[in-house]
Design an enzyme around this catalytic site. Structure first.
Site, PDB file in Angstrom:
ATOM      1  CE1 TYR A 254      60.049  41.796 -42.859  1.00  0.00           C
ATOM      2  CE2 TYR A 254      62.140  42.353 -43.871  1.00  0.00           C
ATOM      3  CZ  TYR A 254      61.117  42.655 -43.000  1.00  0.00           C
ATOM      4  OH  TYR A 254      61.173  43.828 -42.290  1.00  0.00           O
TER       5      TYR A 254
ATOM      6  CG  HIS B 299      60.635  41.805 -37.109  1.00  0.00           C
ATOM      7  ND1 HIS B 299      60.561  41.004 -38.211  1.00  0.00           N
ATOM      8  CD2 HIS B 299      60.288  43.044 -37.541  1.00  0.00           C
ATOM      9  CE1 HIS B 299      60.189  41.710 -39.258  1.00  0.00           C
ATOM     10  NE2 HIS B 299      60.011  42.957 -38.880  1.00  0.00           N
TER      11      HIS B 299
HETATM   12  N1  LIG Z   1      61.362  46.271 -38.871  1.00  0.00           N
HETATM   13  C1  LIG Z   1      60.141  46.324 -39.352  1.00  0.00           C
HETATM   14  O1  LIG Z   1      59.148  46.111 -38.642  1.00  0.00           O
HETATM   15  C2  LIG Z   1      59.952  46.681 -40.806  1.00  0.00           C
HETATM   16  C3  LIG Z   1      58.669  47.029 -41.280  1.00  0.00           C
HETATM   17  C4  LIG Z   1      58.544  47.372 -42.624  1.00  0.00           C
HETATM   18  C5  LIG Z   1      59.651  47.359 -43.463  1.00  0.00           C
HETATM   19  N2  LIG Z   1      60.868  46.978 -42.975  1.00  0.00           N
HETATM   20  C6  LIG Z   1      62.077  46.945 -43.851  1.00  0.00           C
HETATM   21  O2  LIG Z   1      62.155  48.172 -44.536  1.00  0.00           O
HETATM   22  C7  LIG Z   1      62.243  47.916 -45.942  1.00  0.00           C
HETATM   23  C8  LIG Z   1      61.627  49.054 -46.714  1.00  0.00           C
HETATM   24  O3  LIG Z   1      60.244  49.131 -46.481  1.00  0.00           O
HETATM   25  P1  LIG Z   1      59.162  48.765 -47.596  1.00  0.00           P
HETATM   26  O4  LIG Z   1      59.781  47.817 -48.548  1.00  0.00           O
HETATM   27  O5  LIG Z   1      57.943  48.298 -46.913  1.00  0.00           O
HETATM   28  O6  LIG Z   1      58.823  50.189 -48.209  1.00  0.00           O
HETATM   29  P2  LIG Z   1      59.656  51.350 -48.980  1.00  0.00           P
HETATM   30  O7  LIG Z   1      61.081  50.995 -49.159  1.00  0.00           O
HETATM   31  O8  LIG Z   1      59.337  52.649 -48.303  1.00  0.00           O
HETATM   32  O9  LIG Z   1      58.917  51.390 -50.385  1.00  0.00           O
HETATM   33  C9  LIG Z   1      58.982  50.343 -51.296  1.00  0.00           C
HETATM   34  C10 LIG Z   1      58.000  50.641 -52.422  1.00  0.00           C
HETATM   35  O10 LIG Z   1      58.326  51.884 -53.019  1.00  0.00           O
HETATM   36  C11 LIG Z   1      58.533  51.726 -54.421  1.00  0.00           C
HETATM   37  N3  LIG Z   1      59.725  52.498 -54.779  1.00  0.00           N
HETATM   38  C12 LIG Z   1      61.010  52.263 -54.412  1.00  0.00           C
HETATM   39  N4  LIG Z   1      61.819  53.195 -54.917  1.00  0.00           N
HETATM   40  C13 LIG Z   1      61.050  54.045 -55.622  1.00  0.00           C
HETATM   41  C14 LIG Z   1      61.316  55.200 -56.382  1.00  0.00           C
HETATM   42  N5  LIG Z   1      62.567  55.668 -56.505  1.00  0.00           N
HETATM   43  N6  LIG Z   1      60.278  55.835 -56.990  1.00  0.00           N
HETATM   44  C15 LIG Z   1      59.025  55.356 -56.871  1.00  0.00           C
HETATM   45  N7  LIG Z   1      58.693  54.250 -56.161  1.00  0.00           N
HETATM   46  C16 LIG Z   1      59.702  53.609 -55.541  1.00  0.00           C
HETATM   47  C17 LIG Z   1      58.765  50.250 -54.654  1.00  0.00           C
HETATM   48  O11 LIG Z   1      58.230  49.878 -55.910  1.00  0.00           O
HETATM   49  P3  LIG Z   1      59.201  49.359 -57.117  1.00  0.00           P
HETATM   50  O12 LIG Z   1      59.587  47.952 -56.753  1.00  0.00           O
HETATM   51  O13 LIG Z   1      58.313  49.463 -58.294  1.00  0.00           O
HETATM   52  O14 LIG Z   1      60.373  50.291 -57.167  1.00  0.00           O
HETATM   53  C18 LIG Z   1      58.000  49.606 -53.508  1.00  0.00           C
HETATM   54  O15 LIG Z   1      56.661  49.396 -53.888  1.00  0.00           O
HETATM   55  C19 LIG Z   1      61.545  46.573 -46.104  1.00  0.00           C
HETATM   56  O16 LIG Z   1      61.849  45.971 -47.340  1.00  0.00           O
HETATM   57  C20 LIG Z   1      62.057  45.843 -44.902  1.00  0.00           C
HETATM   58  O17 LIG Z   1      63.365  45.350 -45.157  1.00  0.00           O
HETATM   59  C21 LIG Z   1      61.030  46.683 -41.659  1.00  0.00           C
END
Ligand SMILES: NC(=O)c1ccc[n+]([C@@H]2O[C@H](COP(=O)([O-])OP(=O)(O)OC[C@H]3O[C@@H](n4cnc5c(N)ncnc54)[C@H](OP(=O)(O)O)[C@@H]3O)[C@@H](O)[C@H]2O)c1
Length: 269
Positions: free
Chosen positions: A41, A99
């Site tokens: 990341y 991962h």
């Molecule tokens: N293990 C794996 O393979 C894997 C894969 C993917 C992700 N991950 C982990 O999971 C975490 C979360 O996934 P993600 O970051 O991809 O997606 P997510 O948390 O589902 O969504 C993040 C997005 O949603 C928006 N958001 C957040 N809160 C909100 C709200 N209350 N209302 C409206 N929009 C909102 C954010 O924009 P704003 O910044 O504008 O709020 C951002 O664009 C990652 O950061 C990572 O640590 C792990």
């Protein structure tokens, strides 16, 4: 030092550079005590810096990182973990994950899973776990490392992808799942049903998605760079959904998977 994983953490994917550090620091000020990073990341340094700048004690924040799929062979695994610890700069991590499982065992399963266990034995991580593992991978993990060796399987889970087979299996093992993309990258924030339920609890639709996943027994790690969204998501911790609300949210499952790269295993759901 706590050995349990706080049920609501901050995902740090995309929180790179100084803006990333600032967002993580905002989250810590709001009350987040669980940060999820990964070698891939480019946010390990930001996580460490934010924790140091927050003034919190090291043992007040739970830090997870993940070994990238390109560093899982015997030669690269341990040096990559040592490099992660250097980048984060907070001593051992609380949780170290694989991962992605190696597709078709291109890197032998036994090799990277025994390296993971060894990383814990060497004191690089207090807990170990996995990510994007299927039921078959979990069963092989049990056979290789023994029951209870891993603390979580981090997988994509949200109201539109509730993965009933994997969830049933994890429950039968007593293994908590960590939901990544728990608000489906913001899509749940626009969901009419979640919005209506949110109105009755005085929270956002996104918070309802998070509260639902936690009520199902999952850990959640939403990401945001907006202070307002960070706070709104954190409010999910105090929402108690009724049985009828949970039942209605269960109907949103449509097996909608967002993350499915070529390296992905054959999913159970
Ligand atoms: N293990 C794996 O393979 C894997 C894969 C993917 C992700 N991950 C982990 O999971 C975490 C979360 O996934 P993600 O970051 O991809 O997606 P997510 O948390 O589902 O969504 C993040 C997005 O949603 C928006 N958001 C957040 N809160 C909100 C709200 N209350 N209302 C409206 N929009 C909102 C954010 O924009 P704003 O910044 O504008 O709020 C951002 O664009 C990652 O950061 C990572 O640590 C792990």
């Amino acid at each position: 030092m706590t050995h349990t994983i706080p049920p609501l953490g901050l995902g740090t994917y995309g929180r790179t550079g100084d803006a990333g550090t600032a967002a993580i620091l905002d989250a810590l000020e709001i009350g987040y005590r669980h940060l999820d990073t990964a070698q891939n990341y480019d946010t390990e340094r930001q996580v460490g810096e934010a924790v140091r700048r927050s003034g919190l004690k090291r043992d007040e924040v739970f830090v997870t990182t993940k070994v990238g799929d390109q560093r899982m062979d015997k030669a690269q695994f341990m040096p990559s973990v040592e490099r992660s610890l250097e980048q984060i700069g907070l001593g051992p991590v609380d949780l170290l994950l694989i991962h992605w499982p190696s597709k078709n065992d291109a890197i032998p399963f036994e090799d990277y899973m025994t390296s993971l266990a060894e990383a814990r034995q060497r004191g690089f991580a207090r807990l170990i776990g996995v990510s994007n593992f299927t039921i078959d991978h979990l069963e092989r993990t049990d056979r290789l490392l023994g029951k209870g060796a891993i603390a979580t399987n981090q997988v994509e889970l949200h109201p539109y992808l509730q993965s009933p087979r994997l969830v049933a299996h994890a429950r039968s093992m007593g293994l908590p799942l960590t939901a990544y993309q728990p608000i489906a990258k913001g899509e749940c924030a626009r969901d009419p049903l979640l919005g209506r339920i949110g109105e009755t609890h005085g929270v956002t639709a996104a918070a309802v998605a998070l509260a639902f996943l936690m009520a199902e027994g999952h850990i959640v790690i939403p990401a945001s760079s907006s202070k307002a969204n960070l706070a709104a998501n954190f409010a999910a911790r105090s929402v108690t959904l009724t049985d009828a609300e949970k039942a209605s949210i269960r109907t949103l499952d449509r097996g909608f998977r967002r993350i499915n790269p070529d390296k992905a295993p054959r999913w159970d759901d």
